[in-house]
Write a protein that holds these residues in place. Sequence first.
Motif: not given
Length: 278
Positions: A185-197
């Motif tokens: 989902s979009l919320s799970a994708l945002l969590a992935e991006k947050r860890r990468f950032l």
Amino acid sequence: MPACPRPLAALICLVSGALMAAGSAAAQPSWVDPPAKTAGEPAAKPREPAPSFSAEPKPDRRGAERAPVSARTTRNADRIAADAAARAAARRAAQAEERRIEERRAALAEERRAARRAERLSARPPRRAPEPVAEPDGRMEDWAVASQDLTRAYFATFSEPNGVVLGATPRFYGDRVVFHGRAMSLSALLAEKRRFLARWPERRYRARPDSIRTACNAGIATCQVESTVDFVAANPGRGVRSEGTVAVRMALSFAGGRPVIVSESSRVLSRDRMASHD
């Protein structure tokens, strides 16, 4: 009577003649008539013949001897028949066992062949989905231009500080995304991006202008965009820095009217990792 010489010879002849006469008289049978029957005298009963005693019959030894031989022969025949039946039953059982063994061997051979076929099929690389084919449609050119613009804007935004990236990310993606092979989902994708950032707080991404290629399919209202991107990422707090080149592949959907990323994957072409000098 024969003539006899005299005197002594006459006597001898006389005596021998008498003897011969006596012998002749004795040799001839004397016949006597039976007495006449008187009235009222019962006739004499005929004499019953005397029983004749014949010699006892000898037992037939051959019959007596044949009886035991016949019984013994019957027993031998029964035993031979029983042995033959037992051998026939054993032979049938052995043949049945051989058939079962052959059937089992055939089943095992088929199982091994099926396993080898499955191994060959599993070893084959998965078939890639056919590339969307550009169809003659007036919208294709507009979609291709919009896809390239979104790609450049995406990498430019991803080079901004973390807060700007997290605030802008929802407008680039659809509600459901396949991110590096995983549907989320979009919320799970945002969590992935947050860890990468958080791992790489300083970033700079730039797509090579001549590397962006686009193919659109009007039937599914989707465009595939491939590009080559140079990047630099650093984490001053950990004292590390990484730079290199990646090949990025994205799918953009125009089903909702505006383009959104519905699939994203990347492959590192080259990378250098070093200590940060900043």
